[in-house]
Design a protein around this motif. Sequence first.
Motif, PDB file in Angstrom:
ATOM      1  N   ASP A 133      -5.583   4.148 -17.069  1.00  0.00           N
ATOM      2  CA  ASP A 133      -5.800   3.865 -18.248  1.00  0.00           C
ATOM      3  C   ASP A 133      -4.598   3.913 -19.135  1.00  0.00           C
ATOM      4  O   ASP A 133      -4.542   3.294 -20.274  1.00  0.00           O
ATOM      5  N   LYS A 134      -3.556   4.622 -18.778  1.00  0.00           N
ATOM      6  CA  LYS A 134      -2.295   4.583 -19.594  1.00  0.00           C
ATOM      7  C   LYS A 134      -1.666   3.156 -19.507  1.00  0.00           C
ATOM      8  O   LYS A 134      -1.105   2.630 -20.300  1.00  0.00           O
ATOM      9  N   ALA A 135      -1.761   2.679 -18.103  1.00  0.00           N
ATOM     10  CA  ALA A 135      -1.419   1.052 -18.176  1.00  0.00           C
ATOM     11  C   ALA A 135      -1.889   0.279 -19.027  1.00  0.00           C
ATOM     12  O   ALA A 135      -1.206  -0.359 -19.402  1.00  0.00           O
ATOM     13  N   VAL A 136      -3.293   0.386 -19.284  1.00  0.00           N
ATOM     14  CA  VAL A 136      -4.009  -0.515 -20.034  1.00  0.00           C
ATOM     15  C   VAL A 136      -3.526  -0.271 -21.414  1.00  0.00           C
ATOM     16  O   VAL A 136      -3.231  -1.145 -22.292  1.00  0.00           O
ATOM     17  N   ALA A 137      -3.421   0.984 -21.809  1.00  0.00           N
ATOM     18  CA  ALA A 137      -2.816   1.509 -23.309  1.00  0.00           C
ATOM     19  C   ALA A 137      -1.582   0.940 -23.487  1.00  0.00           C
ATOM     20  O   ALA A 137      -1.211   0.426 -24.528  1.00  0.00           O
ATOM     21  N   PHE A 138      -0.726   1.049 -22.535  1.00  0.00           N
ATOM     22  CA  PHE A 138       0.531   0.452 -22.584  1.00  0.00           C
ATOM     23  C   PHE A 138       0.716  -1.034 -22.811  1.00  0.00           C
ATOM     24  O   PHE A 138       1.535  -1.784 -23.683  1.00  0.00           O
ATOM     25  N   PHE A 139      -0.283  -1.675 -22.094  1.00  0.00           N
ATOM     26  CA  PHE A 139      -0.338  -3.094 -21.979  1.00  0.00           C
ATOM     27  C   PHE A 139      -0.866  -3.688 -23.417  1.00  0.00           C
ATOM     28  O   PHE A 139      -0.510  -4.536 -24.234  1.00  0.00           O
ATOM     29  N   CYS A 140      -1.950  -2.946 -24.080  1.00  0.00           N
ATOM     30  CA  CYS A 140      -2.631  -3.307 -25.231  1.00  0.00           C
ATOM     31  C   CYS A 140      -1.967  -2.883 -26.511  1.00  0.00           C
ATOM     32  O   CYS A 140      -1.759  -3.691 -27.665  1.00  0.00           O
ATOM     33  N   GLY A 141      -1.477  -1.435 -26.560  1.00  0.00           N
ATOM     34  CA  GLY A 141      -1.098  -0.839 -27.999  1.00  0.00           C
ATOM     35  C   GLY A 141      -2.291  -0.712 -28.725  1.00  0.00           C
ATOM     36  O   GLY A 141      -3.369  -1.203 -28.604  1.00  0.00           O
ATOM     37  N   SER A 142      -1.829  -0.215 -30.090  1.00  0.00           N
ATOM     38  CA  SER A 142      -2.946   0.053 -30.964  1.00  0.00           C
ATOM     39  C   SER A 142      -3.313  -1.091 -32.153  1.00  0.00           C
ATOM     40  O   SER A 142      -3.901  -0.984 -33.100  1.00  0.00           O
ATOM     41  N   LEU A 143      -2.000  -2.022 -31.726  1.00  0.00           N
ATOM     42  CA  LEU A 143      -2.411  -3.425 -32.701  1.00  0.00           C
ATOM     43  C   LEU A 143      -2.544  -4.475 -31.994  1.00  0.00           C
ATOM     44  O   LEU A 143      -2.154  -5.642 -32.295  1.00  0.00           O
ATOM     45  N   SER A 144      -3.508  -4.513 -30.834  1.00  0.00           N
ATOM     46  CA  SER A 144      -3.580  -5.402 -30.119  1.00  0.00           C
ATOM     47  C   SER A 144      -4.309  -6.800 -30.452  1.00  0.00           C
ATOM     48  O   SER A 144      -4.128  -7.867 -30.141  1.00  0.00           O
ATOM     49  N   ASP A 145      -4.928  -6.351 -31.713  1.00  0.00           N
ATOM     50  CA  ASP A 145      -5.703  -7.726 -32.128  1.00  0.00           C
ATOM     51  C   ASP A 145      -5.128  -8.076 -33.450  1.00  0.00           C
ATOM     52  O   ASP A 145      -5.705  -8.775 -34.164  1.00  0.00           O
ATOM     53  N   GLU A 146      -3.924  -7.434 -33.926  1.00  0.00           N
ATOM     54  CA  GLU A 146      -3.367  -7.763 -34.944  1.00  0.00           C
ATOM     55  C   GLU A 146      -2.156  -8.839 -34.784  1.00  0.00           C
ATOM     56  O   GLU A 146      -1.593  -9.008 -33.798  1.00  0.00           O
ATOM     57  N   ALA A 147      -2.062  -9.374 -36.120  1.00  0.00           N
ATOM     58  CA  ALA A 147      -0.926 -10.654 -35.600  1.00  0.00           C
ATOM     59  C   ALA A 147       0.562  -9.970 -35.387  1.00  0.00           C
ATOM     60  O   ALA A 147       1.437 -10.485 -35.022  1.00  0.00           O
ATOM     61  N   ASP A 148       0.576  -8.522 -36.128  1.00  0.00           N
ATOM     62  CA  ASP A 148       2.098  -8.030 -35.761  1.00  0.00           C
ATOM     63  C   ASP A 148       2.050  -7.035 -34.867  1.00  0.00           C
ATOM     64  O   ASP A 148       2.691  -6.249 -34.680  1.00  0.00           O
ATOM     65  N   GLY A 149       1.006  -7.219 -33.715  1.00  0.00           N
ATOM     66  CA  GLY A 149       1.270  -6.479 -32.530  1.00  0.00           C
ATOM     67  C   GLY A 149       2.476  -6.686 -31.743  1.00  0.00           C
ATOM     68  O   GLY A 149       3.084  -7.612 -31.918  1.00  0.00           O
ATOM     69  N   LEU A 150       3.017  -5.552 -31.237  1.00  0.00           N
ATOM     70  CA  LEU A 150       4.479  -5.558 -30.583  1.00  0.00           C
ATOM     71  C   LEU A 150       4.495  -5.544 -29.007  1.00  0.00           C
ATOM     72  O   LEU A 150       5.374  -5.741 -28.455  1.00  0.00           O
ATOM     73  N   LEU A 151       3.252  -5.269 -28.338  1.00  0.00           N
ATOM     74  CA  LEU A 151       3.138  -5.085 -27.058  1.00  0.00           C
ATOM     75  C   LEU A 151       2.931  -6.286 -26.174  1.00  0.00           C
ATOM     76  O   LEU A 151       2.685  -7.332 -26.768  1.00  0.00           O
ATOM     77  N   LEU A 152       2.585  -6.207 -24.922  1.00  0.00           N
ATOM     78  CA  LEU A 152       2.243  -7.406 -24.150  1.00  0.00           C
ATOM     79  C   LEU A 152       1.078  -8.085 -24.331  1.00  0.00           C
ATOM     80  O   LEU A 152       1.028  -9.285 -24.279  1.00  0.00           O
ATOM     81  N   PHE A 153       0.166  -7.482 -24.887  1.00  0.00           N
ATOM     82  CA  PHE A 153      -1.253  -8.197 -25.186  1.00  0.00           C
ATOM     83  C   PHE A 153      -1.182  -9.231 -26.092  1.00  0.00           C
ATOM     84  O   PHE A 153      -1.383 -10.209 -26.326  1.00  0.00           O
TER      85      PHE A 153
END
Length: 276
Positions: free
Chosen positions: A33-53
Amino acid sequence: MQVVVEMHRSLDVCKKSCKEKYCIGDGHLNAWDKAVAFFCGSLSDEADGLLLFALTKRRHQEFHKQTEDIPVDGLSKQIIDQFSRAQIELSQGDCAAAEKRAHAIFDKMRVPLVQSVIRYAYILEQDDFSDLADRQKANALGATYASSLLPFLHHCNENVAETIYQQMGYGFPTPSFEKVKRSLESQYSCMNTSCEEVGGLLVGDDYAENARPCESRSALATNGGNPGKAGAAVLGAALAIAALGLAVFVFLTKQKKSQQSRLSAQSNIASVSDLA
Protein backbone atom coordinates in the motif's frame (compact mmCIF):
# COMPACT_ATOMS: atom_id res chain seq x y z
CA MET A 1 12.17 6.00 -5.61
CA GLN A 2 10.73 4.93 -2.29
CA VAL A 3 8.08 3.10 -4.29
CA VAL A 4 10.72 0.54 -5.37
CA VAL A 5 11.98 0.11 -1.81
CA GLU A 6 8.48 -0.58 -0.51
CA MET A 7 7.76 -3.05 -3.31
CA HIS A 8 10.89 -5.04 -2.46
CA ARG A 9 10.02 -4.88 1.24
CA SER A 10 6.54 -6.20 0.54
CA LEU A 11 7.89 -9.13 -1.47
CA ASP A 12 10.53 -9.94 1.15
CA VAL A 13 7.97 -9.95 3.97
CA CYS A 14 5.62 -12.06 1.86
CA LYS A 15 8.29 -14.71 1.32
CA LYS A 16 9.08 -14.83 5.03
CA SER A 17 5.55 -14.75 6.44
CA CYS A 18 3.50 -16.66 3.84
CA LYS A 19 3.70 -20.43 3.63
CA GLU A 20 1.47 -22.42 1.28
CA LYS A 21 -0.53 -19.25 0.63
CA TYR A 22 -1.25 -18.73 4.34
CA CYS A 23 0.26 -15.53 5.76
CA ILE A 24 1.05 -14.50 9.32
CA GLY A 25 0.25 -10.81 9.67
CA ASP A 26 -0.29 -8.24 6.93
CA GLY A 27 3.05 -6.46 6.83
CA HIS A 28 3.50 -7.36 3.18
CA LEU A 29 0.17 -5.71 2.32
CA ASN A 30 1.00 -2.57 4.31
CA ALA A 31 4.31 -2.20 2.46
CA TRP A 32 2.57 -2.69 -0.89
CA ASP A 33 0.00 0.00 0.00
CA LYS A 34 2.89 2.37 0.78
CA ALA A 35 4.44 1.60 -2.62
CA VAL A 36 1.19 2.54 -4.37
CA ALA A 37 0.93 5.72 -2.27
CA PHE A 38 4.48 6.75 -3.19
CA PHE A 39 3.74 6.07 -6.85
CA CYS A 40 0.49 8.08 -6.93
CA GLY A 41 0.99 10.86 -4.38
CA SER A 42 -1.82 13.12 -3.23
CA LEU A 43 -1.96 15.06 -6.52
CA SER A 44 -2.09 12.12 -8.92
CA ASP A 45 -4.97 13.56 -10.96
CA GLU A 46 -3.76 17.16 -10.84
CA ALA A 47 -1.72 18.90 -13.54
CA ASP A 48 0.94 19.85 -10.99
CA GLY A 49 1.39 16.35 -9.53
CA LEU A 50 5.01 15.63 -8.66
CA LEU A 51 5.35 11.88 -8.32
CA LEU A 52 5.62 9.02 -10.81
CA PHE A 53 1.93 8.70 -11.64
CA ALA A 54 1.77 12.34 -12.73
CA LEU A 55 5.09 12.10 -14.61
CA THR A 56 3.93 8.95 -16.42
CA LYS A 57 0.65 10.60 -17.40
CA ARG A 58 2.35 13.81 -18.55
CA ARG A 59 4.95 12.01 -20.66
CA HIS A 60 2.27 9.79 -22.18
CA GLN A 61 0.45 12.91 -23.39
CA GLU A 62 3.69 14.32 -24.81
CA PHE A 63 4.62 11.14 -26.71
CA HIS A 64 1.31 9.74 -27.94
CA LYS A 65 -1.30 11.29 -30.20
CA GLN A 66 -4.62 10.96 -28.43
CA THR A 67 -7.04 8.55 -30.05
CA GLU A 68 -9.88 6.40 -28.81
CA ASP A 69 -7.46 3.47 -28.68
CA ILE A 70 -4.88 5.34 -26.58
CA PRO A 71 -6.45 6.98 -23.49
CA VAL A 72 -4.84 10.12 -22.11
CA ASP A 73 -3.57 8.33 -19.01
CA GLY A 74 -3.00 4.93 -20.63
CA LEU A 75 0.32 3.81 -19.15
CA SER A 76 -0.27 5.20 -15.66
CA LYS A 77 -3.59 3.36 -15.50
CA GLN A 78 -1.89 0.16 -16.71
CA ILE A 79 0.59 0.43 -13.86
CA ILE A 80 -2.18 0.99 -11.31
CA ASP A 81 -3.96 -2.07 -12.69
CA GLN A 82 -0.78 -4.12 -12.20
CA PHE A 83 -0.47 -2.81 -8.64
CA SER A 84 -4.07 -3.86 -7.93
CA ARG A 85 -3.61 -7.35 -9.36
CA ALA A 86 -0.41 -7.83 -7.39
CA GLN A 87 -2.19 -6.75 -4.21
CA ILE A 88 -4.76 -9.52 -4.73
CA GLU A 89 -1.96 -12.04 -5.25
CA LEU A 90 -0.19 -10.84 -2.10
CA SER A 91 -3.41 -11.11 -0.09
CA GLN A 92 -3.65 -14.72 -1.26
CA GLY A 93 -0.06 -15.42 -0.26
CA ASP A 94 1.01 -15.97 -3.89
CA CYS A 95 4.39 -14.30 -3.53
CA ALA A 96 5.82 -15.72 -6.76
CA ALA A 97 2.98 -14.31 -8.89
CA ALA A 98 3.23 -10.94 -7.15
CA GLU A 99 6.99 -10.82 -7.73
CA LYS A 100 6.53 -11.54 -11.42
CA ARG A 101 3.99 -8.73 -11.64
CA ALA A 102 6.34 -6.41 -9.75
CA HIS A 103 8.97 -6.89 -12.46
CA ALA A 104 6.33 -5.97 -15.05
CA ILE A 105 5.69 -2.76 -13.08
CA PHE A 106 9.41 -1.99 -12.98
CA ASP A 107 9.55 -2.34 -16.76
CA LYS A 108 6.65 0.07 -17.27
CA MET A 109 8.06 2.61 -14.79
CA ARG A 110 11.16 2.89 -16.98
CA VAL A 111 9.12 4.19 -19.92
CA PRO A 112 8.62 7.78 -18.64
CA LEU A 113 12.32 7.91 -17.76
CA VAL A 114 13.24 7.00 -21.34
CA GLN A 115 10.74 9.55 -22.65
CA SER A 116 12.17 12.22 -20.36
CA VAL A 117 15.73 11.68 -21.61
CA ILE A 118 14.52 11.90 -25.22
CA ARG A 119 12.53 15.04 -24.45
CA TYR A 120 15.42 16.86 -22.80
CA ALA A 121 17.86 15.82 -25.51
CA TYR A 122 15.52 17.52 -27.96
CA ILE A 123 15.06 20.63 -25.78
CA LEU A 124 18.79 21.03 -25.23
CA GLU A 125 19.66 20.51 -28.91
CA GLN A 126 17.12 23.18 -29.92
CA ASP A 127 18.87 25.57 -27.51
CA ASP A 128 15.84 27.89 -27.55
CA PHE A 129 16.28 29.46 -24.11
CA SER A 130 15.62 32.97 -22.87
CA ASP A 131 18.71 32.97 -20.66
CA LEU A 132 21.42 30.80 -19.13
CA ALA A 133 19.33 29.87 -16.08
CA ASP A 134 16.71 28.19 -18.26
CA ARG A 135 19.34 26.11 -20.02
CA GLN A 136 21.03 25.13 -16.76
CA LYS A 137 17.72 23.92 -15.38
CA ALA A 138 16.98 21.87 -18.50
CA ASN A 139 20.52 20.46 -18.42
CA ALA A 140 20.16 19.49 -14.76
CA LEU A 141 16.79 17.79 -15.32
CA GLY A 142 18.03 15.94 -18.39
CA ALA A 143 21.09 14.73 -16.49
CA THR A 144 18.88 13.55 -13.61
CA TYR A 145 16.62 11.48 -15.85
CA ALA A 146 19.62 10.09 -17.75
CA SER A 147 21.32 9.06 -14.50
CA SER A 148 18.22 7.10 -13.50
CA LEU A 149 18.61 5.00 -16.66
CA LEU A 150 22.37 4.47 -16.59
CA PRO A 151 22.32 1.32 -14.37
CA PHE A 152 19.86 -0.35 -16.74
CA LEU A 153 21.77 0.73 -19.82
CA HIS A 154 25.08 -0.43 -18.34
CA HIS A 155 23.49 -3.80 -17.64
CA CYS A 156 22.44 -4.00 -21.29
CA ASN A 157 25.33 -2.37 -23.12
CA GLU A 158 28.23 -0.48 -21.53
CA ASN A 159 28.96 1.49 -24.70
CA VAL A 160 25.39 2.80 -24.91
CA ALA A 161 25.50 3.76 -21.24
CA GLU A 162 28.70 5.71 -21.88
CA THR A 163 27.13 7.43 -24.90
CA ILE A 164 24.10 8.57 -22.88
CA TYR A 165 26.35 9.76 -20.06
CA GLN A 166 28.53 11.78 -22.43
CA GLN A 167 25.53 13.22 -24.25
CA MET A 168 23.32 14.07 -21.26
CA GLY A 169 25.72 14.61 -18.35
CA TYR A 170 25.45 17.94 -16.54
CA GLY A 171 27.83 20.55 -17.94
CA PHE A 172 28.59 18.54 -21.10
CA PRO A 173 28.27 20.07 -24.60
CA THR A 174 24.89 20.27 -26.35
CA PRO A 175 23.68 16.70 -26.98
CA SER A 176 22.84 15.18 -30.34
CA PHE A 177 19.13 14.40 -30.17
CA GLU A 178 19.37 11.77 -32.91
CA LYS A 179 22.30 10.00 -31.24
CA VAL A 180 20.53 9.91 -27.87
CA LYS A 181 17.27 8.67 -29.38
CA ARG A 182 18.92 5.97 -31.52
CA SER A 183 21.10 4.79 -28.63
CA LEU A 184 18.11 4.36 -26.35
CA GLU A 185 16.05 2.68 -29.05
CA SER A 186 18.79 0.09 -29.58
CA GLN A 187 18.24 -1.10 -25.99
CA TYR A 188 14.44 -1.12 -25.83
CA SER A 189 14.28 -4.89 -26.14
CA CYS A 190 16.83 -5.40 -23.38
CA MET A 191 14.91 -3.00 -21.14
CA ASN A 192 11.66 -4.85 -21.86
CA THR A 193 9.97 -1.91 -23.51
CA SER A 194 9.01 -1.12 -27.11
CA CYS A 195 8.73 1.64 -29.67
CA GLU A 196 4.96 1.53 -29.27
CA GLU A 197 5.14 2.10 -25.52
CA VAL A 198 7.62 4.98 -25.76
CA GLY A 199 6.01 6.68 -28.76
CA GLY A 200 7.37 9.84 -30.39
CA LEU A 201 7.92 13.36 -29.06
CA LEU A 202 5.07 15.69 -29.95
CA VAL A 203 5.38 19.41 -30.56
CA GLY A 204 1.88 20.74 -30.88
CA ASP A 205 -0.29 18.23 -32.71
CA ASP A 206 2.48 16.50 -34.64
CA TYR A 207 5.79 14.79 -34.00
CA ALA A 208 8.94 16.87 -33.78
CA GLU A 209 11.47 16.53 -36.59
CA ASN A 210 13.22 13.14 -36.43
CA ALA A 211 11.20 12.32 -33.31
CA ARG A 212 8.57 9.98 -34.68
CA PRO A 213 8.07 6.58 -32.99
CA CYS A 214 10.66 4.04 -34.06
CA GLU A 215 9.92 0.69 -35.65
CA SER A 216 8.76 -2.28 -33.61
CA ARG A 217 11.34 -3.54 -31.16
CA SER A 218 11.83 -6.75 -33.15
CA ALA A 219 13.74 -4.63 -35.68
CA LEU A 220 16.00 -3.14 -33.01
CA ALA A 221 19.34 -4.42 -31.76
CA THR A 222 19.15 -6.74 -28.77
CA ASN A 223 22.01 -7.17 -26.34
CA GLY A 224 20.58 -9.73 -23.93
CA GLY A 225 19.83 -9.43 -20.25
CA ASN A 226 16.71 -8.57 -18.36
CA PRO A 227 17.02 -5.50 -16.13
CA GLY A 228 13.48 -6.06 -14.94
CA LYS A 229 14.88 -8.93 -12.89
CA ALA A 230 18.05 -7.18 -11.87
CA GLY A 231 17.13 -5.92 -8.42
CA ALA A 232 20.48 -4.25 -7.94
CA ALA A 233 20.04 -2.26 -11.15
CA VAL A 234 16.57 -1.15 -10.08
CA LEU A 235 17.83 0.03 -6.71
CA GLY A 236 20.85 1.63 -8.35
CA ALA A 237 18.54 3.68 -10.57
CA ALA A 238 16.50 4.68 -7.55
CA LEU A 239 19.59 5.86 -5.70
CA ALA A 240 20.81 7.72 -8.78
CA ILE A 241 17.54 9.64 -9.00
CA ALA A 242 17.59 10.48 -5.30
CA ALA A 243 21.24 11.54 -5.18
CA LEU A 244 21.30 13.59 -8.37
CA GLY A 245 17.85 14.96 -7.65
CA LEU A 246 19.16 16.31 -4.36
CA ALA A 247 22.10 17.88 -6.15
CA VAL A 248 19.72 19.54 -8.63
CA PHE A 249 17.61 20.86 -5.75
CA VAL A 250 20.66 22.38 -4.04
CA PHE A 251 21.79 23.94 -7.31
CA LEU A 252 18.39 25.41 -8.10
CA THR A 253 18.05 26.76 -4.56
CA LYS A 254 21.34 28.63 -4.93
CA GLN A 255 20.20 30.02 -8.27
CA LYS A 256 16.74 31.06 -7.05
CA LYS A 257 17.41 34.76 -6.56
CA SER A 258 19.06 35.26 -9.92
CA GLN A 259 16.38 33.23 -11.68
CA GLN A 260 13.53 35.26 -10.20
CA SER A 261 14.83 38.41 -11.82
CA ARG A 262 15.53 36.87 -15.20
CA LEU A 263 13.04 34.11 -15.98
CA SER A 264 10.49 34.94 -18.64
CA ALA A 265 7.15 33.26 -19.33
CA GLN A 266 7.35 31.53 -22.69
CA SER A 267 4.92 29.12 -24.25
CA ASN A 268 7.39 27.15 -26.41
CA ILE A 269 8.68 23.73 -25.49
CA ALA A 270 11.74 25.13 -23.75
CA SER A 271 9.76 27.35 -21.39
CA VAL A 272 10.64 26.95 -17.73
CA SER A 273 6.97 26.27 -16.96
CA ASP A 274 7.21 23.16 -19.15
CA LEU A 275 10.46 21.83 -17.69
CA ALA A 276 9.40 18.83 -15.61
